[in-house]
Scaffold this active site. Sequence first.
Site, mmCIF file in Angstrom:
data_model
loop_
_atom_site.group_PDB
_atom_site.id
_atom_site.type_symbol
_atom_site.label_atom_id
_atom_site.label_comp_id
_atom_site.label_asym_id
_atom_site.label_seq_id
_atom_site.Cartn_x
_atom_site.Cartn_y
_atom_site.Cartn_z
ATOM 1 N N LYS A 82 0.840 -1.203 0.000
ATOM 2 C CA LYS A 82 0.000 0.000 0.000
ATOM 3 C C LYS A 82 0.872 1.249 0.000
ATOM 4 O O LYS A 82 1.890 1.312 0.689
ATOM 5 C CB LYS A 82 -0.916 -0.026 1.225
ATOM 6 N N SER A 157 -9.277 2.214 3.249
ATOM 7 C CA SER A 157 -8.400 2.950 2.363
ATOM 8 C C SER A 157 -7.460 2.071 1.526
ATOM 9 O O SER A 157 -6.866 2.541 0.548
ATOM 10 C CB SER A 157 -7.552 3.929 3.174
ATOM 11 N N SER A 181 -9.602 -0.152 7.204
ATOM 12 C CA SER A 181 -8.970 0.014 5.897
ATOM 13 C C SER A 181 -8.354 -1.243 5.306
ATOM 14 O O SER A 181 -7.967 -1.241 4.136
ATOM 15 C CB SER A 181 -7.912 1.114 5.971
#
Length: 488
Positions: A82, A157, A181
């Site tokens: 990420k 996210s 997330s």
Amino acid sequence: MGERALGLLSATELIEKLRAREISSRELLDHFATRRSKYNDELNAIVTVDDEAARQAAASADEQLAAGVDLAPLLGLPMTIKDAIATKDMRSTGGATELADHVPHADAEVVARVRNAGAVVFGKTNLPRWSADAQAYNEIFGTTNNPWDTTCGPGGSSGGAAAAVAAGLTGAEIGTDIGGSVRLPAHFSGVCGHKPSFGIVSQLGYISHPTYQTGEPDINVLGPIARSVDDCELLLDVIAGPRSDLASAWQLNLPRVRREDPADFRVGAYLDDPLVPVSAEVAQALELAIGALTQAGQQVHRAAWPEDLEFADVRDVGLPLISAATSPARGGDAFSAMEQIVRDPARHPETQQMRARATAMFHRDWLLLTERREHNRHKWSGFFEGFDVLLAPVAHVAAFEHQQQGTLYDRTLTVDGVERPYTEVIMWTSQFGYVGLPSTVVPVAVTPRGVPVGIQVVGPHLGDRTTLAFARHLESLLGGYQPPPNYT
């Protein structure tokens, strides 16, 4: 169903093939590059790639695999990270324009650990600015689409991470989770995700504001997103442990699974609540999961919940603590705007008022909130004396259409014809996150409109192996990860 494409196999299966010399790391890296060139333009999941460094790492892995001695657990596995996690010599932005050209000089500790375990890190995945949304879009890279329905988001996210895993563009992923997330994207994208117990994975190198985190942000965790529960446990074993500056003093030894046979687990379920009622399609999917368990002979205790714990505490305690923990990203004009809302609250929605108060609160107020959290942690400890796991929704909705006007705190979603606050998307995940509990998400069904639904398997603090074991049981009953129809 025919044989799956190589990139759609689990990381565990791919590692077995690498060790059996059925495929080389370089060939596997090329396979993911081919899938990326075919699918990533539509998805926009992987936003930065370093092919040259990845090929060098893959070549080194192939040499070690050929030698066949002391093979590291992830040796040769291509994977992504990420973009909120610092990755040495690879652009790492946090989704924020302030860091659009930022290239770290050192890996975050989790990245160093997967590299030391032999992984070939080849790219970064998309996210919202400072990881602060249940979708994945930003001004630098644009919008990530859900591979099950490209008019929808993949969750956030860690949305680029989940979309890349679901579409078979990467071997596995490491994401972050403060309000859901890791878990929300797993649910929206039809993959597996594990939110570790708070405190067992180093957060050093987590990019949540321009100057990074030099300590351990409250509530947040870093955890795996993958195509199987086995993958999640494999990655957890690699990344869990003390920070490097504490490793001389202690080691982590997570408790064993509470019961060897999942059929013997004491299972509670809490599948709906009047504060955040789930949609009809989510309710139907969750009932399918419970039905499969009961048909297999599992006793599931409905409406299981800690005594004297108000579900609404997630709104009154959890969300303010999460907003406070993310407040370093709101500096300058953003902080001034928060102060203005505090001075003149009546002109703003309650969710914005909460966010502003949490951003600008006195330390005394934060301490009083943490006292309330500690009381709730004790209530959960007592609850898990009588139950091994609790099954709960990940969110009250399945994947929804892109919505980029406004913010997390002033948008609305229409659910079964009723307009409701957008912040409800994170309520079921925040409920367990703010008290530090582990949670494993596994897909359980696909809705009639063709998008997946996952379920949370929640356990006691440090009971990660127990939640993973029961999620694996659900995976075996319900089939687990299935490739999105257009990405096979």
